[in-house]
Write a protein that holds these residues in place. Structure first.
Motif, PDB file in Angstrom:
ATOM      1  N   UNK A   5      -8.224 -14.269 -24.683  1.00 56.20           N
ATOM      2  CA  UNK A   5      -8.307 -15.706 -24.445  1.00 56.20           C
ATOM      3  C   UNK A   5      -7.091 -16.400 -25.029  1.00 56.20           C
ATOM      4  N   UNK A   6      -6.398 -17.168 -24.195  1.00 54.26           N
ATOM      5  CA  UNK A   6      -5.285 -17.988 -24.670  1.00 54.26           C
ATOM      6  C   UNK A   6      -5.860 -19.251 -25.293  1.00 54.26           C
ATOM      7  N   UNK A   7      -5.576 -19.452 -26.569  1.00 51.70           N
ATOM      8  CA  UNK A   7      -6.291 -20.463 -27.344  1.00 51.70           C
ATOM      9  C   UNK A   7      -5.341 -21.371 -28.110  1.00 51.70           C
ATOM     10  N   UNK A   8      -5.653 -22.668 -28.102  1.00 52.78           N
ATOM     11  CA  UNK A   8      -5.049 -23.633 -29.029  1.00 52.78           C
ATOM     12  C   UNK A   8      -6.191 -24.250 -29.826  1.00 52.78           C
ATOM     13  N   UNK A  29      -9.163 -10.341 -29.325  1.00 48.03           N
ATOM     14  CA  UNK A  29      -9.378 -10.943 -28.011  1.00 48.03           C
ATOM     15  C   UNK A  29      -8.926 -12.400 -27.957  1.00 48.03           C
ATOM     16  N   UNK A  30      -8.107 -12.808 -28.944  1.00 51.38           N
ATOM     17  CA  UNK A  30      -7.538 -14.159 -28.955  1.00 51.38           C
ATOM     18  C   UNK A  30      -6.029 -14.080 -29.060  1.00 51.38           C
ATOM     19  N   UNK A  31      -5.338 -14.792 -28.157  1.00 49.01           N
ATOM     20  CA  UNK A  31      -3.905 -15.045 -28.274  1.00 49.01           C
ATOM     21  C   UNK A  31      -3.755 -16.490 -28.731  1.00 49.01           C
ATOM     22  N   UNK A  32      -3.435 -16.671 -30.003  1.00 42.04           N
ATOM     23  CA  UNK A  32      -3.348 -18.016 -30.572  1.00 42.04           C
ATOM     24  C   UNK A  32      -1.991 -18.611 -30.216  1.00 42.04           C
ATOM     25  N   UNK A  33      -1.989 -19.544 -29.269  1.00 44.23           N
ATOM     26  CA  UNK A  33      -0.739 -20.112 -28.750  1.00 44.23           C
ATOM     27  C   UNK A  33      -0.220 -21.261 -29.592  1.00 44.23           C
ATOM     28  N   UNK A  34      -1.021 -21.752 -30.526  1.00 44.58           N
ATOM     29  CA  UNK A  34      -0.543 -22.837 -31.369  1.00 44.58           C
ATOM     30  C   UNK A  34      -1.699 -23.591 -31.991  1.00 44.58           C
ATOM     31  N   UNK A  35      -1.339 -24.474 -32.923  1.00 39.29           N
ATOM     32  CA  UNK A  35      -2.287 -25.375 -33.552  1.00 39.29           C
ATOM     33  C   UNK A  35      -1.799 -26.801 -33.362  1.00 39.29           C
ATOM     34  N   UNK A 107      -0.583 -34.317 -28.294  1.00 44.32           N
ATOM     35  CA  UNK A 107      -0.983 -34.566 -26.906  1.00 44.32           C
ATOM     36  C   UNK A 107       0.053 -34.015 -25.935  1.00 44.32           C
ATOM     37  N   UNK A 108       1.339 -34.209 -26.232  1.00 46.31           N
ATOM     38  CA  UNK A 108       2.391 -33.684 -25.360  1.00 46.31           C
ATOM     39  C   UNK A 108       2.352 -32.164 -25.304  1.00 46.31           C
ATOM     40  N   UNK A 109       2.173 -31.526 -26.464  1.00 42.87           N
ATOM     41  CA  UNK A 109       2.111 -30.069 -26.525  1.00 42.87           C
ATOM     42  C   UNK A 109       0.908 -29.544 -25.751  1.00 42.87           C
ATOM     43  N   UNK A 110      -0.245 -30.175 -25.935  1.00 42.66           N
ATOM     44  CA  UNK A 110      -1.450 -29.753 -25.215  1.00 42.66           C
ATOM     45  C   UNK A 110      -1.259 -29.857 -23.708  1.00 42.66           C
ATOM     46  N   UNK A 111      -0.691 -30.953 -23.245  1.00 39.87           N
ATOM     47  CA  UNK A 111      -0.488 -31.136 -21.803  1.00 39.87           C
ATOM     48  C   UNK A 111       0.486 -30.102 -21.245  1.00 39.87           C
ATOM     49  N   UNK A 112       1.566 -29.856 -21.995  1.00 36.58           N
ATOM     50  CA  UNK A 112       2.553 -28.881 -21.515  1.00 36.58           C
ATOM     51  C   UNK A 112       1.955 -27.478 -21.464  1.00 36.58           C
ATOM     52  N   UNK A 113       1.246 -27.095 -22.498  1.00 35.99           N
ATOM     53  CA  UNK A 113       0.676 -25.756 -22.524  1.00 35.99           C
ATOM     54  C   UNK A 113      -0.397 -25.587 -21.458  1.00 35.99           C
ATOM     55  N   UNK A 114      -1.148 -26.649 -21.191  1.00 38.09           N
ATOM     56  CA  UNK A 114      -2.157 -26.579 -20.131  1.00 38.09           C
ATOM     57  C   UNK A 114      -1.509 -26.408 -18.765  1.00 38.09           C
ATOM     58  N   UNK A 115      -0.351 -27.036 -18.552  1.00 35.54           N
ATOM     59  CA  UNK A 115       0.373 -26.849 -17.282  1.00 35.54           C
ATOM     60  C   UNK A 115       0.922 -25.427 -17.190  1.00 35.54           C
ATOM     61  N   UNK A 116       1.500 -24.939 -18.281  1.00 35.77           N
ATOM     62  CA  UNK A 116       2.131 -23.618 -18.266  1.00 35.77           C
ATOM     63  C   UNK A 116       1.110 -22.490 -18.160  1.00 35.77           C
TER      64      UNK A 116
END
Length: 308
Positions: A5-8, A29-35, A107-116
């Motif tokens: 699971x790709x997770x923030x 089972x977690x890929x921690x993409x950021x906090x 918010x910017x990071x979350x939006x970008x990562x959700x697009x990617x």
């Protein structure tokens, strides 16, 4: 084998946040993409520092984006220093991490990562929902770009823990929570109905420290303050596994059970912060009301022990 699971994690560390982040670091089972950091247990500045510090302690190379300083529409709250200590980690002194936050806002990071990572990203907020609401306002596609938003917060039948009606994360920004629950995102609520069923005792923290002296020992050092708070309010059996339960629900929803409920959030009056059955046309959220508590706790302890 479970998929990865790709997770923030959106976090206000916080002792149980530290428990959740270390669990994510240990989980295969977690890929921690950021906090992303948020006010709540501590100020957002302290939350950002603590998030960086926890990642460095766990040996995880992932970005940290600083989030909102205050609720959307309410005055700022004082941090919960009586629960988590002045620096967020109980009696452990503050330490300066080597890393720095990235230039994007949460918010910017979350939006970008959700697009990617469209359709793959799971976002797990374990503090007030201000950053998530701001992401929904910033990018109308954020709600459908994310796979799921699995949040620690709210209460369906259990009652509150900061007022008789409200759970603390929702109470600290009810307007943001209302935006999240009214959105088209796939929202899952890991609230007090389930987290109060999972307790971590002093003996559990001792076992974690023995199995994983570095990180487990760090958690045990934090736990003394946390367990003392719980005892001060008459809960002598241990601390609830709030934030780790939400992270576990991201990868093991089969250990939880619940109902589809159209949730609204009270934003005024005596019930402010309450998560209520809206009964209107908004999308339904998955509200967890029962949990295989022993299996969740055993999984938490097993994964933390692997951090040795």
């Amino acid at each position: 084998m479970r998929k990865v699971t790709k997770l923030i994690i959106d976090t206000d560390p916080g002792i149980d946040d530290a428990m959740a982040i270390f669990y994510a670091a240990a989980a295969p089972d977690i890929a921690l993409l950021g906090l992303t950091s948020i006010f709540g247990n501590v100020t957002v500045e302290t939350a950002t520092r603590n998030a960086l510090r926890l990642l460095e302690a766990a040996g995880v190379d992932a970005p940290v984006a600083a989030g909102a300083h205050t609720p959307l529409a309410m005055p700022p709250f004082k941090p919960s220093s009586h629960v988590h200590g002045d620096a967020g980690f109980g009696d452990i002194p503050a330490a300066t991490p080597k890393g720095k936050q990235i230039g994007e806002t949460a918010a910017e990071f979350l939006c970008r990562m959700a697009r990617e990572h469209k359709g793959e990203l799971v976002v797990c907020p374990i503090g007030p929902l201000t950053n998530i609401a701001q992401a929904l306002q910033l990018d109308p596609d954020f709600a459908t770009n994310v796979d799921r938003i699995v949040l620690m917060g709210g209460s369906y039948r259990e009652g509150g823990n900061i007022t008789p009606h409200a759970e603390a994360n929702i109470y600290h920004d009810p307007h943001a929570a209302e935006i999240v629950f009214a959105s088209d995102a796939q929202v899952e609520m890991v609230g007090l109905d389930v987290t109060h069923q999972i307790l971590c005792t002093a003996q559990d923290f001792e076992a974690i420290a023995q199995a994983a002296p570095k990180l487990g020992g760090m958690l045990q050092d934090m736990s003394h303050f946390y367990l003392k708070f719980y005892a001060s309010v008459g809960k002598f059996e241990g601390c609830s596994l709030h934030d780790p339960a939400a992270v576990i629900a991201c990868t093991h929803p089969d250990l939880f059970d619940g109902h589809r409920v159209k949730i609204s959030v009270s934003c005024a009056g005596e019930t402010i912060g309450a998560t209520l059955d809206a009964g209107d046309k908004r999308p339904a959220s998955l509200v967890y009301t029962s949990v295989a508590s022993k299996k969740v706790k055993d999984l938490f302890l097993e994964r933390l022990a692997s951090l040795a």
